[in-house]
Design a protein around this motif. Structure first.
Motif, PDB file in Angstrom:
ATOM      1  N   HIS A 198      40.507 -37.379 -41.801  1.00  0.00           N
ATOM      2  CA  HIS A 198      39.361 -37.187 -40.921  1.00  0.00           C
ATOM      3  C   HIS A 198      38.744 -35.801 -41.110  1.00  0.00           C
ATOM      4  CE1 HIS A 198      41.081 -40.393 -37.942  1.00  0.00           C
ATOM      5  NE2 HIS A 198      40.727 -40.900 -39.114  1.00  0.00           N
ATOM      6  N   CYS A 201      36.607 -36.098 -43.968  1.00  0.00           N
ATOM      7  CA  CYS A 201      35.479 -36.977 -43.675  1.00  0.00           C
ATOM      8  C   CYS A 201      34.344 -36.234 -42.978  1.00  0.00           C
ATOM      9  CB  CYS A 201      35.958 -38.150 -42.821  1.00  0.00           C
ATOM     10  SG  CYS A 201      34.672 -39.337 -42.371  1.00  0.00           S
ATOM     11  N   GLU A 224      46.343 -39.165 -45.297  1.00  0.00           N
ATOM     12  CA  GLU A 224      45.898 -40.164 -46.258  1.00  0.00           C
ATOM     13  C   GLU A 224      44.769 -39.515 -47.027  1.00  0.00           C
ATOM     14  OE1 GLU A 224      43.408 -39.784 -43.141  1.00  0.00           O
ATOM     15  OE2 GLU A 224      45.243 -40.914 -42.737  1.00  0.00           O
ATOM     16  N   MET A 226      40.717 -39.456 -48.401  1.00  0.00           N
ATOM     17  CA  MET A 226      39.428 -39.864 -47.847  1.00  0.00           C
ATOM     18  C   MET A 226      38.320 -39.145 -48.609  1.00  0.00           C
ATOM     19  SD  MET A 226      38.600 -40.309 -43.747  1.00  0.00           S
ATOM     20  CE  MET A 226      40.107 -41.276 -43.510  1.00  0.00           C
ATOM     21  N   VAL A 230      32.800 -40.732 -45.338  1.00  0.00           N
ATOM     22  CA  VAL A 230      33.191 -42.147 -45.369  1.00  0.00           C
ATOM     23  C   VAL A 230      34.547 -42.301 -44.692  1.00  0.00           C
ATOM     24  CG1 VAL A 230      33.622 -44.171 -46.801  1.00  0.00           C
ATOM     25  CG2 VAL A 230      31.959 -42.451 -47.553  1.00  0.00           C
ATOM     26  N   HIS A 231      34.571 -42.966 -43.550  1.00  0.00           N
ATOM     27  CA  HIS A 231      35.825 -43.138 -42.814  1.00  0.00           C
ATOM     28  C   HIS A 231      36.574 -44.364 -43.360  1.00  0.00           C
ATOM     29  CE1 HIS A 231      38.094 -43.886 -38.789  1.00  0.00           C
ATOM     30  NE2 HIS A 231      38.848 -43.275 -39.685  1.00  0.00           N
ATOM     31  N   GLU A 232      37.234 -44.147 -44.479  1.00  0.00           N
ATOM     32  CA  GLU A 232      38.044 -45.193 -45.116  1.00  0.00           C
ATOM     33  C   GLU A 232      39.362 -44.565 -45.551  1.00  0.00           C
ATOM     34  OE1 GLU A 232      38.011 -48.325 -48.891  1.00  0.00           O
ATOM     35  OE2 GLU A 232      36.367 -46.890 -48.635  1.00  0.00           O
ATOM     36  N   HIS A 233      40.471 -45.064 -45.014  1.00  0.00           N
ATOM     37  CA  HIS A 233      41.794 -44.543 -45.352  1.00  0.00           C
ATOM     38  C   HIS A 233      42.181 -45.010 -46.747  1.00  0.00           C
ATOM     39  CE1 HIS A 233      43.318 -43.267 -41.199  1.00  0.00           C
ATOM     40  NE2 HIS A 233      42.025 -43.543 -41.073  1.00  0.00           N
ATOM     41  N   LEU A 234      42.358 -44.073 -47.644  1.00  0.00           N
ATOM     42  CA  LEU A 234      42.652 -44.382 -49.047  1.00  0.00           C
ATOM     43  C   LEU A 234      44.062 -43.932 -49.412  1.00  0.00           C
ATOM     44  CD1 LEU A 234      39.316 -43.078 -50.629  1.00  0.00           C
ATOM     45  CD2 LEU A 234      39.919 -45.462 -50.128  1.00  0.00           C
ATOM     46  N   GLY A 239      41.082 -40.341 -53.250  1.00  0.00           N
ATOM     47  CA  GLY A 239      39.905 -39.779 -52.601  1.00  0.00           C
ATOM     48  C   GLY A 239      39.594 -38.400 -53.128  1.00  0.00           C
ATOM     49  N   ARG A 265      45.419 -50.423 -43.484  1.00  0.00           N
ATOM     50  CA  ARG A 265      44.800 -51.567 -44.167  1.00  0.00           C
ATOM     51  C   ARG A 265      45.504 -51.915 -45.482  1.00  0.00           C
ATOM     52  NH1 ARG A 265      40.144 -52.969 -41.563  1.00  0.00           N
ATOM     53  NH2 ARG A 265      39.248 -51.377 -40.175  1.00  0.00           N
ATOM     54  N   HIS A 266      46.693 -51.331 -45.673  1.00  0.00           N
ATOM     55  CA  HIS A 266      47.409 -51.565 -46.928  1.00  0.00           C
ATOM     56  C   HIS A 266      48.775 -52.225 -46.698  1.00  0.00           C
ATOM     57  CE1 HIS A 266      44.293 -48.732 -48.144  1.00  0.00           C
ATOM     58  NE2 HIS A 266      44.525 -49.079 -49.390  1.00  0.00           N
TER      59      HIS A 266
END
Length: 302
Positions: A198, A201, A224, A226, A230-234, A239, A265-266
Motif C-alpha cells: 500500500h 501504491c 507483498e 505492488m 494500482v491496488h493489486e497484491h502481487l 511489482g 488472491r493466490h
C-alpha cells in the motif's frame, strides 16, 4: 576478516487468507515446515470461525497447536464475507445503521479476546469504505466512536489494535492514521498495521521511508509486491518495490513482531507462493545493508 555487520533478524509469517484452500492445521504445518516464524491468522469460516460455537475452546486448542509448531501469531480481521454473505467486508465501522457498526465492533472485540488467548502480537483491522450517501466529516465522526469500545477491550486485554491504511477506505494513508489517533487522544492501545504494498501504491514516501516514519506506532506489517497507483497484491518480485531497503528499515527501527506475506488472491497455489515468498524475503535480507536501487528479483521464477 569481514567487518560486515551481522544480517538483521526479522520474523516472517504468511497469511491464512492466502491459504484458504487448506485446512487450518494443514496450513500451519506447512508454514512450520517451510521455516516461517509465524502466521497471520484471518478469522474466517474456513479456519477459526469467530461466530461459530465454542470459540474459546477452539482457540485454546489452536494455541496449543501453535506452541507445538513454534509459530507466533497476529490476528487479522479482513475476511470478506464473515459478517454479511452478500456484502464484501460489510458491515463496517462507518455504516449509517448503529447496529451494523456495533456488529463490526463486536467482531473486533471477539478478535481481541482470541488474540489474548493466543498470545498474539496484535489485532489487525481497517476502517472500511465510506458508505454511499455519507459525507466524509460524518464518516470521520463515526470511526472513532465505533472504535472506542474495541480499544477499551484491547487495553484491558493488553493486545494492541493495529489499524491498516487501505486504498479506497476512509482511512487510506499514514496521514489518515494520525488523524484518527489525534481524534482518539492517542490511546496507547491504538497501533498501526503498515502494508508495504500500500505504501508503494499511494503514499508520497518510498516504502522504506514509510517504515521509518511509522516506527513509533508500528505493531503489525503486511508485505507483498505492488505497482504505483494500482491496488493489486502481487507475488514478491513481480511489482515495483525494492525490498532490501524495506527489510533493512524494519530491522533498523527494531521492529520485533511479524512481517506477514499477504497474497489473498493466490490461494489456488498457496503452498507454492508460501515457499517462494520466504525464499525471496530471506535472500532480500541477505543482500545486506546499504542496498540502493532496484535489485535483481531474488527467488523470482520469471
Amino acid at each position: 576478516m569481514s567487518t560486515r555487520p551481522p544480517r538483521p533478524r526479522l520474523s516472517f509469517g504468511y497469511g491464512t487468507n492466502g491459504l484458504a484452500d487448506l485446512r487450518l492445521d494443514d496450513a500451519l504445518a506447512l508454514l512450520a515446515d517451510l521455516g516461517y516464524d509465524g502466521v497471520g491468522l484471518t478469522l474466517d469460516h474456513m479456519h477459526l470461525d469467530p461466530l461459530a460455537p465454542d470459540l474459546a475452546a477452539r482457540t485454546r486448542r489452536l494455541a496449543r497447536r501453535l506452541e507445538e509448531l513454534g509459530l507466533s501469531v497476529t490476528v487479522e480481521t479482513g475476511a470478506r464475507y464473515v459478517l454479511d454473505p452478500r456484502r464484501k467486508h460489510g458491515p463496517t465501522l462507518l455504516d449509517a445503521d448503529p447496529d451494523d457498526r456495533a456488529r463490526r465492533a463486536d467482531l473486533l472485540a471477539r478478535a481481541v479476546r482470541v488474540a489474548a488467548d493466543l498470545g498474539a502480537h496484535a489485532v489487525h483491522c481497517f476502517s472500511g469504505v465510506t458508505p454511499p450517501g455519507t459525507d466524509e466529516d460524518t464518516a470521520w465522526k463515526r470511526l472513532p466512536d465505533a472504535l472506542a469500545p474495541v480499544l477499551d477491550a484491547a487495553t484491558a486485554a493488553g493486545v494492541p489494535l493495529a489499524i491498516e491504511p487501505e486504498p479506497g477506505h476512509l482511512l487510506a494513508t499514514l496521514a489518515d492514521f494520525h488523524r484518527l489517533r489525534e481524534a482518539l487522544d492517542s490511546p496507547a492501545a491504538l497501533g498501526l498495521t503498515l502494508d508495504i504494498g500500500h505504501c508503494q501504491c499511494l503514499e508520497p514516501l518510498p516504502p522504506a521511508d514509510c517504515v521509518r516514519a511509522a516506527a513509533p506506532w508500528l505493531r503489525h506489517v503486511q508485505i507483498e509486491d505492488m505497482r504505483r497507483g494500482v491496488h493489486e497484491h502481487l507475488p514478491l518480485g513481480e511489482g515495483e518495490i525494492d525490498f532490501p531497503p524495506v527489510l533493512e528499515a524494519l530491522a533498523a527501527v527494531d521492529y520485533r513482531a511479524l512481517t506477514v506475506v499477504e497474497l489473498p488472491r493466490h490461494s489456488h497455489a498457496g503452498p507454492h507462493f508460501a515457499e517462494q515468498s520466504l525464499s525471496f524475503l530471506e535472500q532480500s535480507l541477505a543482500l545486506g545493508h546499504g542496498t540502493t536501487g532496484r535489485t535483481a528479483d531474488p527467488g523470482s521464477t520469471s
